[in-house]
Write a protein that holds these residues in place. Structure first.
Motif, PDB file in Angstrom:
ATOM      1  N   SER A  30       0.859  -1.180   0.000  1.00  0.00           N
ATOM      2  CA  SER A  30       0.000   0.000   0.000  1.00  0.00           C
ATOM      3  C   SER A  30       0.894   1.228   0.000  1.00  0.00           C
ATOM      4  CB  SER A  30      -0.909  -0.017   1.227  1.00  0.00           C
ATOM      5  OG  SER A  30      -1.793   1.071   1.187  1.00  0.00           O
ATOM      6  N   GLY A  31       0.901   1.948  -1.083  1.00  0.00           N
ATOM      7  CA  GLY A  31       1.814   3.048  -1.343  1.00  0.00           C
ATOM      8  C   GLY A  31       2.247   3.891  -0.164  1.00  0.00           C
ATOM      9  N   ASP A  32       1.312   4.510   0.525  1.00  0.00           N
ATOM     10  CA  ASP A  32       1.655   5.464   1.576  1.00  0.00           C
ATOM     11  C   ASP A  32       2.036   4.790   2.893  1.00  0.00           C
ATOM     12  OD1 ASP A  32       2.010   8.100   2.457  1.00  0.00           O
ATOM     13  OD2 ASP A  32      -0.002   8.170   3.322  1.00  0.00           O
ATOM     14  N   LEU A  33       1.895   3.474   2.967  1.00  0.00           N
ATOM     15  CA  LEU A  33       2.147   2.774   4.226  1.00  0.00           C
ATOM     16  C   LEU A  33       3.473   2.028   4.256  1.00  0.00           C
ATOM     17  CD1 LEU A  33      -1.389   1.215   4.726  1.00  0.00           C
ATOM     18  CD2 LEU A  33      -0.543   3.404   5.578  1.00  0.00           C
ATOM     19  N   LYS A  34       4.062   1.785   3.097  1.00  0.00           N
ATOM     20  CA  LYS A  34       5.231   0.907   3.054  1.00  0.00           C
ATOM     21  C   LYS A  34       6.428   1.439   3.828  1.00  0.00           C
ATOM     22  CE  LYS A  34       6.462   2.400  -1.597  1.00  0.00           C
ATOM     23  NZ  LYS A  34       6.548   1.936  -2.966  1.00  0.00           N
ATOM     24  N   HIS A  35       6.511   2.739   4.046  1.00  0.00           N
ATOM     25  CA  HIS A  35       7.645   3.291   4.805  1.00  0.00           C
ATOM     26  C   HIS A  35       7.396   3.291   6.314  1.00  0.00           C
ATOM     27  CE1 HIS A  35       5.124   6.886   4.841  1.00  0.00           C
ATOM     28  NE2 HIS A  35       5.874   7.321   5.838  1.00  0.00           N
ATOM     29  N   ALA A  53       2.245   6.463  12.799  1.00  0.00           N
ATOM     30  CA  ALA A  53       1.833   6.935  11.482  1.00  0.00           C
ATOM     31  C   ALA A  53       2.000   8.450  11.446  1.00  0.00           C
ATOM     32  CB  ALA A  53       0.380   6.554  11.205  1.00  0.00           C
ATOM     33  N   ASP A  54       2.052   8.984  10.229  1.00  0.00           N
ATOM     34  CA  ASP A  54       2.211  10.432  10.067  1.00  0.00           C
ATOM     35  C   ASP A  54       0.884  11.179  10.183  1.00  0.00           C
ATOM     36  OD1 ASP A  54       4.984  10.124   9.579  1.00  0.00           O
ATOM     37  OD2 ASP A  54       4.575   9.669   7.469  1.00  0.00           O
ATOM     38  N   ASN A  55      -0.220  10.489   9.859  1.00  0.00           N
ATOM     39  CA  ASN A  55      -1.516  11.165   9.861  1.00  0.00           C
ATOM     40  C   ASN A  55      -2.654  10.154  10.005  1.00  0.00           C
ATOM     41  OD1 ASN A  55      -2.131  10.148   7.130  1.00  0.00           O
ATOM     42  ND2 ASN A  55      -0.528  11.582   6.497  1.00  0.00           N
ATOM     43  N   GLN A  58      -3.336   7.548   7.136  1.00  0.00           N
ATOM     44  CA  GLN A  58      -2.513   6.338   7.147  1.00  0.00           C
ATOM     45  C   GLN A  58      -3.064   5.310   8.129  1.00  0.00           C
ATOM     46  OE1 GLN A  58       1.327   8.077   8.013  1.00  0.00           O
ATOM     47  NE2 GLN A  58       1.935   7.993   5.854  1.00  0.00           N
ATOM     48  N   THR A  61      -6.211   3.822   6.502  1.00  0.00           N
ATOM     49  CA  THR A  61      -5.846   2.921   5.408  1.00  0.00           C
ATOM     50  C   THR A  61      -5.286   1.614   5.954  1.00  0.00           C
ATOM     51  OG1 THR A  61      -5.386   4.792   3.951  1.00  0.00           O
ATOM     52  CG2 THR A  61      -4.448   2.666   3.311  1.00  0.00           C
ATOM     53  N   SER A  62      -4.490   1.685   7.001  1.00  0.00           N
ATOM     54  CA  SER A  62      -3.943   0.475   7.618  1.00  0.00           C
ATOM     55  C   SER A  62      -5.061  -0.437   8.109  1.00  0.00           C
ATOM     56  CB  SER A  62      -3.041   0.836   8.803  1.00  0.00           C
ATOM     57  OG  SER A  62      -1.961   1.608   8.394  1.00  0.00           O
TER      58      SER A  62
END
Length: 83
Positions: A30-35, A53-55, A58, A61-62
């Protein structure tokens, strides 16, 4: 050769391991979660997510990614949003 069938506890433990692996893979893809460094624990098909998480998006979405995994019965969110 006769053997005893696996116990329900052993079967659940295997299921839980598979669920954990599928959730981790889903989060990584999942694009925004992989980091993010999220921990995934599964017990009796209930998944607990923890980490940072940053926001809020995220976090949401998780949870959505986790709920989409087959056999997940519940998701417990312990993800903290960084300030």
């Amino acid at each position: 050769m006769t053997g005893n069938p696996p116990s329900a506890a052993a079967s659940t433990a295997v299921d839980d391991s598979i669920i954990t692996a599928k959730v981790k893979a889903g989060l990584l893809h999942s694009g925004d979660l992989k980091h993010l460094d999220l921990q995934v624990q599964t017990q009796n098909h209930e998944v607990t997510l923890s980490g940072f998480a940053d926001n809020r998006a995220q976090v949401d979405t998780s949870i959505v990614v986790t709920k989409a995994v087959d056999r997940v019965t519940n998701v417990v969110n312990h993800i903290i949003i960084k300030k």
